[in-house]
Scaffold this motif. Structure first.
Motif, mmCIF file in Angstrom:
data_model
loop_
_atom_site.group_PDB
_atom_site.id
_atom_site.type_symbol
_atom_site.label_atom_id
_atom_site.label_comp_id
_atom_site.label_asym_id
_atom_site.label_seq_id
_atom_site.Cartn_x
_atom_site.Cartn_y
_atom_site.Cartn_z
ATOM 1 N N GLY A 1 5.788 5.347 5.225
ATOM 2 C CA GLY A 1 5.656 4.086 4.517
ATOM 3 C C GLY A 1 4.219 3.597 4.539
ATOM 4 O O GLY A 1 3.317 4.275 5.024
ATOM 5 N N CYS A 2 4.046 2.408 3.977
ATOM 6 C CA CYS A 2 2.713 1.828 3.850
ATOM 7 C C CYS A 2 2.316 1.081 5.123
ATOM 8 O O CYS A 2 3.096 0.967 6.064
ATOM 9 C CB CYS A 2 2.692 0.886 2.661
ATOM 10 S SG CYS A 2 3.754 -0.557 2.920
ATOM 11 N N LEU A 3 1.135 0.535 5.109
ATOM 12 C CA LEU A 3 0.618 -0.173 6.289
ATOM 13 C C LEU A 3 1.444 -1.405 6.647
ATOM 14 O O LEU A 3 1.739 -1.645 7.818
ATOM 15 C CB LEU A 3 -0.838 -0.581 6.022
ATOM 16 C CG LEU A 3 -1.547 -1.376 7.107
ATOM 17 C CD1 LEU A 3 -1.632 -0.585 8.414
ATOM 18 C CD2 LEU A 3 -2.947 -1.763 6.649
ATOM 19 N N CYS A 4 1.859 -2.189 5.655
ATOM 20 C CA CYS A 4 2.565 -3.439 5.961
ATOM 21 C C CYS A 4 4.069 -3.243 6.139
ATOM 22 O O CYS A 4 4.760 -4.133 6.634
ATOM 23 C CB CYS A 4 2.292 -4.492 4.892
ATOM 24 S SG CYS A 4 3.174 -4.239 3.338
ATOM 25 N N GLY A 5 4.586 -2.074 5.710
ATOM 26 C CA GLY A 5 6.003 -1.787 5.901
ATOM 27 C C GLY A 5 6.904 -2.209 4.753
ATOM 28 O O GLY A 5 8.107 -1.979 4.807
ATOM 29 N N ALA A 6 6.335 -2.803 3.692
ATOM 30 C CA ALA A 6 7.159 -3.228 2.553
ATOM 31 C C ALA A 6 7.715 -2.026 1.797
ATOM 32 O O ALA A 6 8.836 -2.054 1.302
ATOM 33 C CB ALA A 6 6.339 -4.107 1.609
ATOM 34 N N VAL A 7 6.921 -0.955 1.691
ATOM 35 C CA VAL A 7 7.356 0.262 1.010
ATOM 36 C C VAL A 7 7.654 1.318 2.073
ATOM 37 O O VAL A 7 6.803 1.638 2.904
ATOM 38 C CB VAL A 7 6.268 0.797 0.052
ATOM 39 C CG1 VAL A 7 6.758 2.066 -0.640
ATOM 40 C CG2 VAL A 7 5.886 -0.257 -0.976
ATOM 41 N N PHE B 1 0.891 2.884 -5.062
ATOM 42 C CA PHE B 1 0.332 2.200 -3.885
ATOM 43 C C PHE B 1 1.191 0.982 -3.575
ATOM 44 O O PHE B 1 1.909 0.459 -4.423
ATOM 45 C CB PHE B 1 -1.120 1.775 -4.145
ATOM 46 C CG PHE B 1 -1.280 0.838 -5.304
ATOM 47 C CD1 PHE B 1 -1.350 1.312 -6.608
ATOM 48 C CD2 PHE B 1 -1.343 -0.539 -5.104
ATOM 49 C CE1 PHE B 1 -1.476 0.442 -7.680
ATOM 50 C CE2 PHE B 1 -1.471 -1.417 -6.177
ATOM 51 C CZ PHE B 1 -1.537 -0.915 -7.470
ATOM 52 N N CYS B 2 1.107 0.500 -2.345
ATOM 53 C CA CYS B 2 1.876 -0.681 -1.967
ATOM 54 C C CYS B 2 1.327 -1.910 -2.670
ATOM 55 O O CYS B 2 0.130 -2.176 -2.615
ATOM 56 C CB CYS B 2 1.826 -0.881 -0.457
ATOM 57 S SG CYS B 2 2.596 -2.448 0.025
ATOM 58 N N PRO B 3 2.200 -2.698 -3.331
ATOM 59 C CA PRO B 3 1.727 -3.893 -4.049
ATOM 60 C C PRO B 3 1.235 -4.988 -3.112
ATOM 61 O O PRO B 3 0.577 -5.916 -3.568
ATOM 62 C CB PRO B 3 2.965 -4.348 -4.826
ATOM 63 C CG PRO B 3 4.124 -3.768 -4.105
ATOM 64 C CD PRO B 3 3.643 -2.487 -3.497
ATOM 65 N N HIS B 4 1.506 -4.874 -1.831
ATOM 66 C CA HIS B 4 1.081 -5.913 -0.881
ATOM 67 C C HIS B 4 -0.152 -5.506 -0.077
ATOM 68 O O HIS B 4 -1.114 -6.262 0.004
ATOM 69 C CB HIS B 4 2.222 -6.255 0.081
ATOM 70 C CG HIS B 4 3.447 -6.708 -0.629
ATOM 71 N ND1 HIS B 4 3.540 -7.948 -1.217
ATOM 72 C CD2 HIS B 4 4.608 -6.068 -0.888
ATOM 73 C CE1 HIS B 4 4.733 -8.059 -1.790
ATOM 74 N NE2 HIS B 4 5.395 -6.936 -1.616
ATOM 75 N N VAL C 1 2.665 13.092 -2.016
ATOM 76 C CA VAL C 1 2.723 11.923 -1.139
ATOM 77 C C VAL C 1 1.624 12.074 -0.094
ATOM 78 O O VAL C 1 1.348 13.191 0.376
ATOM 79 C CB VAL C 1 4.111 11.829 -0.457
ATOM 80 C CG1 VAL C 1 4.196 10.607 0.440
ATOM 81 C CG2 VAL C 1 5.236 11.819 -1.490
ATOM 82 N N THR C 2 1.011 10.952 0.282
ATOM 83 C CA THR C 2 -0.051 11.021 1.283
ATOM 84 C C THR C 2 0.531 11.417 2.640
ATOM 85 O O THR C 2 1.424 10.748 3.174
ATOM 86 C CB THR C 2 -0.789 9.682 1.420
ATOM 87 O OG1 THR C 2 0.168 8.617 1.503
ATOM 88 C CG2 THR C 2 -1.674 9.421 0.217
ATOM 89 N N ALA C 3 -0.004 12.489 3.185
ATOM 90 C CA ALA C 3 0.518 13.006 4.461
ATOM 91 C C ALA C 3 0.368 11.978 5.577
ATOM 92 O O ALA C 3 1.229 11.865 6.454
ATOM 93 C CB ALA C 3 -0.219 14.296 4.830
ATOM 94 N N ALA C 4 -0.700 11.204 5.526
ATOM 95 C CA ALA C 4 -0.959 10.261 6.608
ATOM 96 C C ALA C 4 -0.067 9.024 6.550
ATOM 97 O O ALA C 4 -0.059 8.220 7.479
ATOM 98 C CB ALA C 4 -2.427 9.849 6.613
ATOM 99 N N SER C 5 0.715 8.883 5.453
ATOM 100 C CA SER C 5 1.656 7.760 5.394
ATOM 101 C C SER C 5 2.971 8.104 6.101
ATOM 102 O O SER C 5 3.833 7.232 6.268
ATOM 103 C CB SER C 5 1.935 7.348 3.943
ATOM 104 O OG SER C 5 2.659 8.340 3.239
ATOM 105 N N LEU C 6 3.122 9.350 6.522
ATOM 106 C CA LEU C 6 4.326 9.718 7.289
ATOM 107 C C LEU C 6 4.308 9.029 8.652
ATOM 108 O O LEU C 6 3.242 8.756 9.219
ATOM 109 C CB LEU C 6 4.364 11.235 7.521
ATOM 110 C CG LEU C 6 4.783 12.109 6.333
ATOM 111 C CD1 LEU C 6 4.465 13.570 6.638
ATOM 112 C CD2 LEU C 6 6.261 11.933 6.025
ATOM 113 N N ASP C 7 5.488 8.777 9.195
ATOM 114 C CA ASP C 7 5.569 8.229 10.548
ATOM 115 C C ASP C 7 5.129 9.268 11.579
ATOM 116 O O ASP C 7 4.634 8.917 12.641
ATOM 117 C CB ASP C 7 7.003 7.782 10.840
ATOM 118 C CG ASP C 7 7.441 6.633 9.935
ATOM 119 O OD1 ASP C 7 6.569 5.824 9.546
ATOM 120 O OD2 ASP C 7 8.642 6.547 9.624
ATOM 121 N N THR C 8 5.322 10.544 11.240
ATOM 122 C CA THR C 8 4.918 11.634 12.148
ATOM 123 C C THR C 8 4.087 12.666 11.390
ATOM 124 O O THR C 8 4.502 13.813 11.224
ATOM 125 C CB THR C 8 6.162 12.322 12.755
ATOM 126 O OG1 THR C 8 7.025 12.733 11.668
ATOM 127 C CG2 THR C 8 6.925 11.387 13.670
#
Ligand SMILES: [Zn+2]
Ligand SMILES: [Zn+2]
Length: 135
Positions: free
Chosen positions: A8-14, A72-75, A93-100
């Motif tokens: 997901g994104c940095l803020c967690g909305a997506v 991209f995340c709208p927030h 998908v961006t690999a670094a957006s994975l949780d692991t």
């Protein structure tokens, strides 16, 4: 590498969950990825569109060229996806957006000729250079 990875994104909305196995894991050095992310290069994996399950909000889309949408995340603005109309069954998908993200093993470099020297001092290692992406 397993099915069921989440991210997901940095803020967690997506948020998303993968119903398939990531493939074609590449460090893309093209100028468009650089600008879109603000990073020296972007590491992507490819998944079948129907194997990417969105949770929460959907990414907003920016058309960086006629055939390309970048999600991209709208927030918080996190760079999440790359979609090219010529390949409608697949999405990157961006690999670094994975949780692991540590479970992925990058396979090659894309657009190596556009790389930033200072961003890739130790990045090449033994990976081959592959041609694709852009826009
Ligand atoms: Zn966000
Ligand atoms: Zn790129």
């Amino acid at each position: 590498m397993s099915v069921g990875l989440t991210g997901g994104c940095l803020c967690g909305a997506v948020r998303y969950r993968l119903r398939g196995t990531p493939c074609h894991i590449t460090h893309c050095h093209c100028r468009s990825c650089r600008r879109a992310s603000g990073a020296a290069f972007v590491t992507w994996f490819t998944i079948r569109v129907h194997e990417l399950e969105w949770r929460g909000e959907r990414p907003m889309q920016y058309h960086s060229s006629a055939a390309v949408s970048r999600g991209f995340c709208p927030h918080c603005g996190s760079t999440l996806t790359y979609f090219h109309e010529s390949d409608p069954e697949e999405i990157d998908v961006t690999a670094a957006s994975l949780d692991t993200p540590e479970v992925l093993v990058p396979e090659h470099h894309t657009w190596w000729e556009q790389r930033l020297e200072w961003g890739t001092a130790n990045a090449q290692s033994a990976l081959p250079v592959h041609q694709r992406c852009g826009g």
